[in-house]
Motif scaffolding. Structure first.
Motif, PDB file in Angstrom:
ATOM      1  N   PHE A  82      14.999 -43.800   4.754  1.00 56.79           N
ATOM      2  CA  PHE A  82      13.832 -43.362   3.988  1.00 56.79           C
ATOM      3  C   PHE A  82      13.196 -42.154   4.654  1.00 56.79           C
ATOM      4  O   PHE A  82      13.465 -41.861   5.815  1.00 56.79           O
ATOM      5  CB  PHE A  82      12.823 -44.506   3.828  1.00 56.79           C
ATOM      6  N   ARG A  95      12.250 -26.877  11.537  1.00 58.96           N
ATOM      7  CA  ARG A  95      12.754 -28.214  11.210  1.00 58.96           C
ATOM      8  C   ARG A  95      12.013 -28.804  10.003  1.00 58.96           C
ATOM      9  O   ARG A  95      12.616 -29.356   9.100  1.00 58.96           O
ATOM     10  CB  ARG A  95      12.571 -29.093  12.449  1.00 58.96           C
ATOM     11  N   SER A 133       4.636 -41.818   8.213  1.00 53.90           N
ATOM     12  CA  SER A 133       5.735 -41.214   8.947  1.00 53.90           C
ATOM     13  C   SER A 133       6.036 -39.829   8.408  1.00 53.90           C
ATOM     14  O   SER A 133       5.857 -39.565   7.226  1.00 53.90           O
ATOM     15  CB  SER A 133       6.983 -42.088   8.832  1.00 53.90           C
ATOM     16  N   GLY A 134       6.441 -38.941   9.310  1.00 52.63           N
ATOM     17  CA  GLY A 134       6.885 -37.611   8.919  1.00 52.63           C
ATOM     18  C   GLY A 134       8.392 -37.563   8.994  1.00 52.63           C
ATOM     19  O   GLY A 134       9.056 -38.588   8.893  1.00 52.63           O
ATOM     20  N   ILE A 135       8.938 -36.370   9.181  1.00 54.99           N
ATOM     21  CA  ILE A 135      10.381 -36.246   9.251  1.00 54.99           C
ATOM     22  C   ILE A 135      10.863 -36.792  10.588  1.00 54.99           C
ATOM     23  O   ILE A 135      11.754 -37.623  10.655  1.00 54.99           O
ATOM     24  CB  ILE A 135      10.784 -34.765   9.142  1.00 54.99           C
ATOM     25  N   ASP A 136      10.241 -36.304  11.619  1.00 56.13           N
ATOM     26  CA  ASP A 136      10.668 -36.676  12.964  1.00 56.13           C
ATOM     27  C   ASP A 136       9.576 -37.441  13.699  1.00 56.13           C
ATOM     28  O   ASP A 136       9.657 -37.632  14.914  1.00 56.13           O
ATOM     29  CB  ASP A 136      10.997 -35.411  13.763  1.00 56.13           C
ATOM     30  N   ASP A 137       8.526 -37.825  12.978  1.00 57.36           N
ATOM     31  CA  ASP A 137       7.369 -38.438  13.627  1.00 57.36           C
ATOM     32  C   ASP A 137       6.976 -39.697  12.887  1.00 57.36           C
ATOM     33  O   ASP A 137       7.181 -39.813  11.695  1.00 57.36           O
ATOM     34  CB  ASP A 137       6.120 -37.544  13.566  1.00 57.36           C
ATOM     35  N   MET A 138       6.332 -40.574  13.610  1.00 59.13           N
ATOM     36  CA  MET A 138       5.772 -41.762  12.985  1.00 59.13           C
ATOM     37  C   MET A 138       4.482 -42.073  13.731  1.00 59.13           C
ATOM     38  O   MET A 138       4.445 -42.000  14.966  1.00 59.13           O
ATOM     39  CB  MET A 138       6.773 -42.894  13.130  1.00 59.13           C
ATOM     40  N   ASN A 175       0.314 -37.257   2.914  1.00 54.67           N
ATOM     41  CA  ASN A 175       0.645 -37.816   4.222  1.00 54.67           C
ATOM     42  C   ASN A 175       0.314 -36.738   5.229  1.00 54.67           C
ATOM     43  O   ASN A 175       1.020 -35.758   5.367  1.00 54.67           O
ATOM     44  CB  ASN A 175       2.136 -38.175   4.255  1.00 54.67           C
ATOM     45  N   ARG A 219       7.594 -39.466  18.376  1.00 56.43           N
ATOM     46  CA  ARG A 219       8.349 -38.337  17.827  1.00 56.43           C
ATOM     47  C   ARG A 219       9.762 -38.378  18.373  1.00 56.43           C
ATOM     48  O   ARG A 219       9.980 -38.562  19.564  1.00 56.43           O
ATOM     49  CB  ARG A 219       7.687 -37.015  18.230  1.00 56.43           C
ATOM     50  N   TYR A 234      13.477 -36.212  17.537  1.00 53.92           N
ATOM     51  CA  TYR A 234      14.222 -35.254  16.741  1.00 53.92           C
ATOM     52  C   TYR A 234      15.300 -35.984  15.931  1.00 53.92           C
ATOM     53  O   TYR A 234      16.017 -36.819  16.480  1.00 53.92           O
ATOM     54  CB  TYR A 234      14.835 -34.199  17.669  1.00 53.92           C
ATOM     55  N   LEU A 235      15.378 -35.670  14.657  1.00 53.89           N
ATOM     56  CA  LEU A 235      16.318 -36.301  13.721  1.00 53.89           C
ATOM     57  C   LEU A 235      16.009 -37.770  13.424  1.00 53.89           C
ATOM     58  O   LEU A 235      16.881 -38.521  13.000  1.00 53.89           O
ATOM     59  CB  LEU A 235      17.770 -36.174  14.189  1.00 53.89           C
ATOM     60  N   MET A 236      14.758 -38.155  13.662  1.00 56.27           N
ATOM     61  CA  MET A 236      14.365 -39.545  13.415  1.00 56.27           C
ATOM     62  C   MET A 236      14.725 -40.004  12.008  1.00 56.27           C
ATOM     63  O   MET A 236      15.215 -41.106  11.799  1.00 56.27           O
ATOM     64  CB  MET A 236      12.862 -39.703  13.621  1.00 56.27           C
ATOM     65  N   ASN A 237      14.518 -39.119  11.026  1.00 56.99           N
ATOM     66  CA  ASN A 237      14.686 -39.576   9.637  1.00 56.99           C
ATOM     67  C   ASN A 237      16.145 -39.807   9.259  1.00 56.99           C
ATOM     68  O   ASN A 237      16.436 -40.370   8.230  1.00 56.99           O
ATOM     69  CB  ASN A 237      13.986 -38.637   8.642  1.00 56.99           C
ATOM     70  N   ARG A 238      17.068 -39.352  10.099  1.00 55.89           N
ATOM     71  CA  ARG A 238      18.474 -39.648   9.832  1.00 55.89           C
ATOM     72  C   ARG A 238      18.905 -40.959  10.489  1.00 55.89           C
ATOM     73  O   ARG A 238      20.012 -41.429  10.290  1.00 55.89           O
ATOM     74  CB  ARG A 238      19.386 -38.520  10.382  1.00 55.89           C
ATOM     75  N   SER A 258       0.736 -37.747  10.536  1.00 59.36           N
ATOM     76  CA  SER A 258       1.853 -38.358  11.232  1.00 59.36           C
ATOM     77  C   SER A 258       2.618 -37.257  11.959  1.00 59.36           C
ATOM     78  O   SER A 258       3.103 -37.449  13.057  1.00 59.36           O
ATOM     79  CB  SER A 258       2.752 -39.085  10.253  1.00 59.36           C
ATOM     80  N   SER A 259       2.702 -36.089  11.363  1.00 59.31           N
ATOM     81  CA  SER A 259       3.329 -34.960  12.035  1.00 59.31           C
ATOM     82  C   SER A 259       2.249 -34.000  12.507  1.00 59.31           C
ATOM     83  O   SER A 259       1.250 -33.794  11.830  1.00 59.31           O
ATOM     84  CB  SER A 259       4.260 -34.228  11.073  1.00 59.31           C
ATOM     85  N   HIS A 302       9.566 -41.291   4.243  1.00 57.80           N
ATOM     86  CA  HIS A 302       8.200 -41.597   4.657  1.00 57.80           C
ATOM     87  C   HIS A 302       7.896 -43.011   4.236  1.00 57.80           C
ATOM     88  O   HIS A 302       8.474 -43.496   3.277  1.00 57.80           O
ATOM     89  CB  HIS A 302       7.184 -40.682   3.974  1.00 57.80           C
ATOM     90  N   ALA A 303       6.955 -43.612   4.919  1.00 53.18           N
ATOM     91  CA  ALA A 303       6.570 -44.960   4.516  1.00 53.18           C
ATOM     92  C   ALA A 303       5.075 -45.159   4.719  1.00 53.18           C
ATOM     93  O   ALA A 303       4.653 -45.899   5.591  1.00 53.18           O
ATOM     94  CB  ALA A 303       7.373 -46.002   5.303  1.00 53.18           C
TER      95      ALA A 303
END
Lengths: 449, 449
Positions: free
Chosen positions: A336, A245, B341-346, A417, B311, B313-317, A420-421, A338-339
């Motif tokens: 977005f 992913r 924040s990551g792709i699916d994590d913050m 970054n 976390r 899955y698909l958080m960034n969408r 966070s992951s 990343h923040a």
């Protein structure tokens, strides 16, 4: 019991379909075969699906005829070369004619036309399989029980589909199922989003509880790094869903990783294999893997990012600042990536595809008016690098290796970054530095170990 | 024309006030003198302000008398040792008596009592200055035109104050102004938040457009690193407002940096100096400084942070995910420090002081219910390190040096946040690693250069 999916290049012509036949014949476990529409090949520079769409939108009879003939000829060649019943081609023509004369919403008609590619592919391949002695049947998604929401071009699978599919386990023989579409409760054909054959394959694998979901494509494996930047990089033998992913997020275009969600959620292992080199062991994507000493599995990268920078003195004492900023983005329909935030600063990393000049203008104006910051600016031209590997969070020295590699390449790090992951570390650099950065990181993590 | 502010230890007893006298006499530019209440000294283990508060809240007459006597005796000693008119002490007593018998809100009474310390200090010091031949006058904040909002204990300066103060430039002689309080439009005395003498000093400096605001305290300068972790660290000669702000965020307790905002906003340079060693050049805080080759000016650190990890899955969408998460925090009144924040994590980094067990429980429950994440967890025991320096963003290799130092110290980096701020880089580590991390970073950035 395995589910096997063949992508567009794997079914592009008779020569490819013969390879598919061999692959299926070789392993009796390959019971469910999901197929794409014929894609590009040396002989055919266009994907069938693109031609079907062009046919549908063609405005004059001459163009329409041209596209239709070119589609039908391609299927005709295929059936002749495969030495199967050419009646399939006239069936395809009749189906297209029928669709055009239906009294239906335009969107639903388009979906039916788009689905012709996969549907014909499945019919031809099942016929060919029977010819070479495989007990295979074409199985329409309706009969397979693939029930979807009525969202043309963006169908969502409905949960009962999985139970329907599970019942197929007990049927004898093999089934060839066209990918990319399903049926609503009211019997309308609706397609998934583009790349939807992967979605079907993954859904079938989850539904029948396959021991393995084999995704046949035209590469030997997933690579540790983008082969367009580093020639002949190392292959990845095994990686986890989470790692896949993170890698897919940036630059790994082997397939649409979101399509794998149904398989991931049911813990079905996935194998990425090459139709043109089926003996290569490919890449396995699994739920858990053993951690090696070196936990980094791959490095992904992508360009086309912008950074929205907002600075306001005492920002961190202002409860709700982040929320208000995100609300403005949300109102503009901008998601977005990343923040990262500092004490008085916040950067929001946005894909350029999310932005238009108008959205940028609106966002910045609203931020100025509503948040009254000291500074707000939008900068384009960023690239993101993801270094991916489970166990990374608890392995000291990964950040050190990465920064060493970037320093050696003379790359200025504009953004880091990490943390966070649990499975990745992100670096933001200028787009112009991307190649040297990736080459140096690859060398550090994969050549020097 | 300079504004000079003396903190609590600088006016703790007669011996200290004599030093203050010398400092003022030495430089005719030191026209506006803002003073704190007497703080701790070897002889006096308590701050006058704390004793005034204890006096106010004392429930029986015996305790009340005890505190009052102790306060009056301290002022009495002071005046005797300074050989100035001891009538000031009976005036103080009369003022206190009068306050207690006013018909006022309790909160306003408390503010009046709390202000006694600074007010008496200013009276004593102006009297002493005259005795040593300095043309100094006690100036009440009301007469100085320091107008504030009616928020007891948390007064906010009103903008007209600056114009009022500006008029004082043209008066002859010097003025001793008590810090910590102002007056409302309806003539009520209201105090600033604790540490409020710094606020007054900064406001006066901005109002009179001082060429320099000198903040006299009991340290020679701002240090490059916490002297409790690294003994005798290097001093910082000059740093910018932004750098000071980032350093103050974590572990730099020389003063309350927010108090300096009025001076910063008016671009008044600030000098941190030592009453006990006035010849030491101190630390200058300015708007802009020349960048040296080595841009890092200091390393700050603080413990007591928690990380909220979410976390999905698909958080960034999911447009609006970040906003919804921040809304929940906002509803619980929890402000956060960083939110990488990551792709699916913050991850959201929160100071422990912002949390209670109940808030934690509510937050986590609401996140689970409303955001439906795959994982949500709160981890305590983090320390944050800030490496600070303007120009850092465009200086390659800073991240490399920092990660090298942390690796050499055997510290696992749990979090890196670089690029959101132009002047700092943040590392998150476990609290237990903080000392070895700081020692190693100090060595790398300040000893090896």
């Amino acid at each position: 019991m395995k589910v096997v999916k063949f992508g567009g290049t794997s079914v592009a012509d008779a020569k490819q379909i013969k390879k598919v036949g061999n692959i299926i014949k070789q392993d009796a476990e390959r019971k469910f075969i999901v197929v794409s529409a014929p894609g590009k090949s040396v002989q055919y520079p266009n994907k069938i699906t693109d031609q079907l769409i062009a046919f549908y939108y063609a405005e004059n009879k001459q163009d329409k005829d041209f596209y239709l003939q070119s589609i039908l000829e391609r299927f005709d060649h295929m059936t002749r070369e495969l030495e199967i019943d050419t009646a399939i081609v006239s069936e395809i023509e009749a189906t297209i004619e029928a669709i055009l004369h239906h009294d239906k919403d335009e969107e639903l008609k388009l979906d039916e036309i788009k689905a012709i590619g996969e549907d014909s592919s499945a019919k031809i391949i099942s016929s060919y399989l029977r010819k070479i002695g495989v007990d295979a049947t074409y199985l329409n998604p309706k009969d397979a029980g693939i029930i979807v929401s009525k969202e043309p071009g963006n169908a969502q699978i409905l949960p009962e589909s999985y139970d329907n599919l599970y019942r197929l386990r007990h049927e004898t023989g093999r089934f060839v199922i066209p990918g990319f579409f399903g049926y609503t409760h009211t019997n309308e054909l609706v397609t998934f989003s583009r790349g939807g054959s992967d979605i079907t394959g993954s859904i079938v694998a989850a539904g029948v509880r396959a021991s393995l979901y084999e995704n046949f494509t035209d590469v030997d494996s997933v690579y540790t790094v983008n082969p367009n930047i580093v020639p002949h990089p190392k292959k990845i033998d095994i990686l986890t869903y989470k790692e896949m992913r993170e890698l897919s997020y940036a630059g790994f275009s082997v397939f649409h990783d979101e399509a794998l969600m149904p398989a991931f959620k049911s813990h079905i292992p996935v194998a990425i294999k090459n139709t043109n080199n089926p003996d290569s062991k490919g890449t396995y994507i699994v739920r858990k893997r053993k951690h090696h000493e070196e936990c980094v599995v791959g490095i992904a990268s992508d360009t086309g990012f912008s950074s929205l920078y907002v600075r306001k003195y005492l920002m961190n004492r202002e409860i709700g600042f982040g929320r208000k900023l995100f609300s403005i983005l949300e109102d503009e329909g901008v998601s977005f990536e990343h923040a990262p935030s500092g004490i008085d600063d916040m950067s929001v990393i946005i894909r350029d595809t999310q932005l238009t000049q108008e959205k940028e203008k609106n966002m910045i104006q609203r931020i100025q008016t509503e948040l009254n910051p000291d500074t707000v600016q939008l900068e384009h031209g960023f690239a993101m690098i993801m270094i991916v590997g489970e166990g990374m969070m608890n392995t000291p020295g990964i950040a050190h290796k990465a920064t060493t590699a970037l320093k050696q390449a003379g790359v200025n790090i504009r953004m880091i970054n990490q943390g966070s992951s649990e499975v990745s570390m992100m670096f933001g650099i200028l787009e112009s530095d991307i190649n040297k950065a990736i080459i140096s990181l690859y060398d550090m993590f994969f050549q020097q170990k």
